[in-house]
Scaffold this motif. Sequence first.
Motif, PDB file in Angstrom:
ATOM      1  N   CYS A   1       0.844  -1.204   0.000  1.00 43.06           N
ATOM      2  CA  CYS A   1       0.000   0.000   0.000  1.00 43.06           C
ATOM      3  C   CYS A   1       0.876   1.249   0.000  1.00 43.06           C
ATOM      4  O   CYS A   1       0.643   2.186  -0.762  1.00 43.06           O
ATOM      5  N   VAL A   2       1.860   1.248   0.882  1.00 52.41           N
ATOM      6  CA  VAL A   2       2.771   2.394   1.007  1.00 52.41           C
ATOM      7  C   VAL A   2       3.455   2.664  -0.326  1.00 52.41           C
ATOM      8  O   VAL A   2       3.484   3.799  -0.808  1.00 52.41           O
ATOM      9  N   LYS A   3       3.991   1.624  -0.939  1.00 55.75           N
ATOM     10  CA  LYS A   3       4.717   1.778  -2.205  1.00 55.75           C
ATOM     11  C   LYS A   3       3.788   2.259  -3.325  1.00 55.75           C
ATOM     12  O   LYS A   3       4.142   3.166  -4.081  1.00 55.75           O
ATOM     13  N   ALA A   4       2.609   1.661  -3.430  1.00 61.39           N
ATOM     14  CA  ALA A   4       1.672   2.030  -4.495  1.00 61.39           C
ATOM     15  C   ALA A   4       1.247   3.486  -4.382  1.00 61.39           C
ATOM     16  O   ALA A   4       1.213   4.223  -5.374  1.00 61.39           O
ATOM     17  N   ILE A   5       0.933   3.915  -3.172  1.00 62.38           N
ATOM     18  CA  ILE A   5       0.507   5.308  -2.970  1.00 62.38           C
ATOM     19  C   ILE A   5       1.657   6.265  -3.233  1.00 62.38           C
ATOM     20  O   ILE A   5       1.489   7.270  -3.922  1.00 62.38           O
ATOM     21  N   ALA A   6       2.834   5.968  -2.686  1.00 60.03           N
ATOM     22  CA  ALA A   6       3.988   6.851  -2.868  1.00 60.03           C
ATOM     23  C   ALA A   6       4.343   7.016  -4.342  1.00 60.03           C
ATOM     24  O   ALA A   6       4.619   8.129  -4.805  1.00 60.03           O
ATOM     25  N   GLU A   7       4.315   5.934  -5.093  1.00 55.53           N
ATOM     26  CA  GLU A   7       4.657   6.005  -6.519  1.00 55.53           C
ATOM     27  C   GLU A   7       3.618   6.806  -7.286  1.00 55.53           C
ATOM     28  O   GLU A   7       3.966   7.629  -8.132  1.00 55.53           O
ATOM     29  N   SER A   8       2.350   6.568  -7.006  1.00 60.83           N
ATOM     30  CA  SER A   8       1.279   7.263  -7.718  1.00 60.83           C
ATOM     31  C   SER A   8       1.297   8.759  -7.414  1.00 60.83           C
ATOM     32  O   SER A   8       1.239   9.591  -8.317  1.00 60.83           O
ATOM     33  N   VAL A   9       1.390   9.106  -6.149  1.00 66.89           N
ATOM     34  CA  VAL A   9       1.389  10.523  -5.758  1.00 66.89           C
ATOM     35  C   VAL A   9       2.663  11.217  -6.235  1.00 66.89           C
ATOM     36  O   VAL A   9       2.636  12.382  -6.631  1.00 66.89           O
ATOM     37  N   GLY A  10       3.766  10.505  -6.234  1.00 65.10           N
ATOM     38  CA  GLY A  10       5.032  11.082  -6.670  1.00 65.10           C
ATOM     39  C   GLY A  10       5.033  11.544  -8.115  1.00 65.10           C
ATOM     40  O   GLY A  10       5.845  12.381  -8.506  1.00 65.10           O
ATOM     41  N   GLU A  11       4.105  11.031  -8.917  1.00 65.97           N
ATOM     42  CA  GLU A  11       4.018  11.414 -10.328  1.00 65.97           C
ATOM     43  C   GLU A  11       3.167  12.659 -10.563  1.00 65.97           C
ATOM     44  O   GLU A  11       3.122  13.176 -11.680  1.00 65.97           O
ATOM     45  N   VAL A  12       2.506  13.148  -9.519  1.00 67.26           N
ATOM     46  CA  VAL A  12       1.651  14.330  -9.662  1.00 67.26           C
ATOM     47  C   VAL A  12       2.531  15.570  -9.816  1.00 67.26           C
ATOM     48  O   VAL A  12       3.447  15.781  -9.018  1.00 67.26           O
ATOM     49  N   PRO A  13       2.268  16.405 -10.820  1.00 67.44           N
ATOM     50  CA  PRO A  13       3.056  17.628 -10.990  1.00 67.44           C
ATOM     51  C   PRO A  13       2.973  18.524  -9.754  1.00 67.44           C
ATOM     52  O   PRO A  13       1.893  18.690  -9.174  1.00 67.44           O
ATOM     53  N   GLY A  14       4.107  19.029  -9.337  1.00 67.14           N
ATOM     54  CA  GLY A  14       4.162  19.933  -8.195  1.00 67.14           C
ATOM     55  C   GLY A  14       4.459  19.259  -6.872  1.00 67.14           C
ATOM     56  O   GLY A  14       4.670  19.935  -5.865  1.00 67.14           O
ATOM     57  N   VAL A  15       4.500  17.926  -6.849  1.00 67.37           N
ATOM     58  CA  VAL A  15       4.815  17.212  -5.611  1.00 67.37           C
ATOM     59  C   VAL A  15       6.317  17.305  -5.367  1.00 67.37           C
ATOM     60  O   VAL A  15       7.116  16.909  -6.209  1.00 67.37           O
ATOM     61  N   GLY A  16       6.680  17.834  -4.202  1.00 71.11           N
ATOM     62  CA  GLY A  16       8.091  17.915  -3.828  1.00 71.11           C
ATOM     63  C   GLY A  16       8.543  16.652  -3.126  1.00 71.11           C
ATOM     64  O   GLY A  16       9.606  16.112  -3.404  1.00 71.11           O
ATOM     65  N   SER A  17       7.709  16.177  -2.193  1.00 76.54           N
ATOM     66  CA  SER A  17       8.013  14.938  -1.491  1.00 76.54           C
ATOM     67  C   SER A  17       6.722  14.281  -1.018  1.00 76.54           C
ATOM     68  O   SER A  17       5.696  14.938  -0.862  1.00 76.54           O
ATOM     69  N   VAL A  18       6.810  12.974  -0.818  1.00 71.79           N
ATOM     70  CA  VAL A  18       5.669  12.182  -0.350  1.00 71.79           C
ATOM     71  C   VAL A  18       6.161  11.314   0.800  1.00 71.79           C
ATOM     72  O   VAL A  18       7.177  10.636   0.667  1.00 71.79           O
TER      73      VAL A  18
END
Length: 66
Positions: free
Chosen positions: A16-33
């Motif tokens: 769950c942690v990996k899937a969410i981090a990878e998906s959110v990390g691809e959003v433009p403007g995300v500095g860190s997750v």
Amino acid sequence: MNQLVLSVPAISCGHCVKAIAESVGEVPGVGSVAVDFTAKTVVVTGSADPAAVRAAIAEAGYEAAE
């Protein structure tokens, strides 16, 4: 930088942690997750649109709340 903290009650494993981090990390403007398995939270820093972050979490198969 802005910080967005979302509760994701369905976080139950490392996958769950990996899937969410990878998906959110691809959003433009995300500095860190940071996905916290124990607290069941996702903390995002940067200038990403909160709706886009929620959509990325949903695409990973989870529901986010504030």
